[in-house]
Design a protein around this motif. Structure first.
Motif, PDB file in Angstrom:
ATOM      1  N   THR A 114       0.834  -1.207   0.000  1.00 27.71           N
ATOM      2  CA  THR A 114       0.000   0.000   0.000  1.00 27.71           C
ATOM      3  C   THR A 114       0.865   1.253   0.000  1.00 27.71           C
ATOM      4  O   THR A 114       0.597   2.204  -0.754  1.00 27.71           O
ATOM      5  CB  THR A 114      -0.939  -0.006   1.223  1.00 27.71           C
ATOM      6  OG1 THR A 114      -1.737  -1.187   1.183  1.00 27.71           O
ATOM      7  CG2 THR A 114      -1.826   1.213   1.231  1.00 27.71           C
ATOM      8  N   ILE A 128       0.997   4.037  -2.958  1.00 32.98           N
ATOM      9  CA  ILE A 128       0.790   5.468  -2.686  1.00 32.98           C
ATOM     10  C   ILE A 128       2.004   6.260  -3.132  1.00 32.98           C
ATOM     11  O   ILE A 128       1.880   7.324  -3.758  1.00 32.98           O
ATOM     12  CB  ILE A 128       0.502   5.689  -1.189  1.00 32.98           C
ATOM     13  CG1 ILE A 128      -0.870   5.122  -0.834  1.00 32.98           C
ATOM     14  CG2 ILE A 128       0.576   7.168  -0.828  1.00 32.98           C
ATOM     15  CD1 ILE A 128      -1.158   5.081   0.654  1.00 32.98           C
ATOM     16  N   GLY A 129       3.185   5.748  -2.842  1.00 30.78           N
ATOM     17  CA  GLY A 129       4.405   6.446  -3.255  1.00 30.78           C
ATOM     18  C   GLY A 129       4.557   6.545  -4.761  1.00 30.78           C
ATOM     19  O   GLY A 129       5.043   7.555  -5.280  1.00 30.78           O
ATOM     20  N   THR A 178       2.106   6.642  -6.978  1.00 29.33           N
ATOM     21  CA  THR A 178       1.039   7.414  -7.633  1.00 29.33           C
ATOM     22  C   THR A 178       0.949   8.852  -7.170  1.00 29.33           C
ATOM     23  O   THR A 178       0.387   9.678  -7.874  1.00 29.33           O
ATOM     24  CB  THR A 178      -0.327   6.742  -7.395  1.00 29.33           C
ATOM     25  OG1 THR A 178      -0.557   6.634  -5.992  1.00 29.33           O
ATOM     26  CG2 THR A 178      -0.368   5.381  -8.038  1.00 29.33           C
ATOM     27  N   ARG A 179       1.501   9.183  -6.033  1.00 24.30           N
ATOM     28  CA  ARG A 179       1.308  10.528  -5.498  1.00 24.30           C
ATOM     29  C   ARG A 179       2.582  11.348  -5.387  1.00 24.30           C
ATOM     30  O   ARG A 179       2.625  12.287  -4.608  1.00 24.30           O
ATOM     31  CB  ARG A 179       0.664  10.430  -4.116  1.00 24.30           C
ATOM     32  CG  ARG A 179      -0.713   9.829  -4.180  1.00 24.30           C
ATOM     33  CD  ARG A 179      -1.426  10.001  -2.898  1.00 24.30           C
ATOM     34  NE  ARG A 179      -2.758   9.414  -2.997  1.00 24.30           N
ATOM     35  CZ  ARG A 179      -3.603   9.353  -2.019  1.00 24.30           C
ATOM     36  NH1 ARG A 179      -3.272   9.839  -0.844  1.00 24.30           N
ATOM     37  NH2 ARG A 179      -4.780   8.804  -2.186  1.00 24.30           N
ATOM     38  N   VAL A 180       3.598  11.001  -6.113  1.00 19.67           N
ATOM     39  CA  VAL A 180       4.830  11.783  -6.072  1.00 19.67           C
ATOM     40  C   VAL A 180       4.997  12.530  -7.385  1.00 19.67           C
ATOM     41  O   VAL A 180       4.416  12.179  -8.410  1.00 19.67           O
ATOM     42  CB  VAL A 180       6.066  10.887  -5.816  1.00 19.67           C
ATOM     43  CG1 VAL A 180       5.967  10.225  -4.469  1.00 19.67           C
ATOM     44  CG2 VAL A 180       6.230   9.862  -6.914  1.00 19.67           C
ATOM     45  N   LYS A 181       5.820  13.562  -7.324  1.00 19.60           N
ATOM     46  CA  LYS A 181       6.128  14.292  -8.552  1.00 19.60           C
ATOM     47  C   LYS A 181       7.012  13.414  -9.427  1.00 19.60           C
ATOM     48  O   LYS A 181       7.847  12.669  -8.928  1.00 19.60           O
ATOM     49  CB  LYS A 181       6.848  15.590  -8.212  1.00 19.60           C
ATOM     50  CG  LYS A 181       5.970  16.574  -7.477  1.00 19.60           C
ATOM     51  CD  LYS A 181       6.728  17.845  -7.176  1.00 19.60           C
ATOM     52  CE  LYS A 181       5.825  18.791  -6.424  1.00 19.60           C
ATOM     53  NZ  LYS A 181       6.512  20.019  -6.054  1.00 19.60           N
TER      54      LYS A 181
END
Length: 112
Positions: free
Chosen positions: A87, A91-92, A94-97
Motif C-alpha cells: 500500500t 501510494i508512493g 502514484t502521489r509523487v512528482k
C-alpha cells in the motif's frame, strides 16, 4: 519471421510435455502422501488397511497444535506487513512528482 512481441510460449515445441512433467513432479508426491495417510499400519511400505488413526494421533499431539499456532501467527504477520508495504509503495508511486527514472517500471511491465 514472426514478430517477437506476439510469440506465444504455448506454441513452442515441447511446451505441453514439459508443463505436464512439471505439474506431475509437483503433485504426484502430494497425491501419494494423501493415499498413504489412510494406511492403518506404521510402515509406509506395508499396507495394512484403510483408517483415520493417524489423523486422530496428529490432532491429539501438542506439538502439532504449537506448530499450527506458530504457522498462523507468522502467516498473518507476513500478510499484514506485505499489505502495508504494498500500500505504501502504491501510494508512493502514484502521489509523487515525476522524476527521471519514473518511466522505467511502467515500460518493463508492458513488455511481452
Amino acid at each position: 519471421m514472426a514478430d517477437p512481441r506476439n510469440v506465444d510460449i504455448k506454441d513452442q515445441p515441447g511446451f505441453r510435455t514439459i508443463a505436464i512433467i512439471c505439474v506431475a513432479v509437483l503433485y504426484v508426491p502430494i497425491l501419494i502422501l494423501m493415499i498413504f495417510s489412510f494406511n492403518t499400519g506404521s510402515l509406509v511400505t506395508h499396507w495394512e488397511g484403510v483408517g483415520l488413526s493417524w489423523y486422530g494421533t496428529a490432532l491429539l499431539n501438542e506439538e502439532f497444535h504449537n506448530a499450527a499456532e506458530n504457522t498462523l501467527i507468522i502467516s498473518v504477520s507476513a500478510t499484514i506487513v506485505s499489505t502495508i508495504c504494498a500500500t505504501l509503495a502504491a501510494i508512493g508511486m502514484t502521489r509523487v512528482k515525476p522524476w527521471r527514472g519514473l518511466p522505467a517500471p511502467s515500460w518493463s511491465s508492458t513488455c511481452r
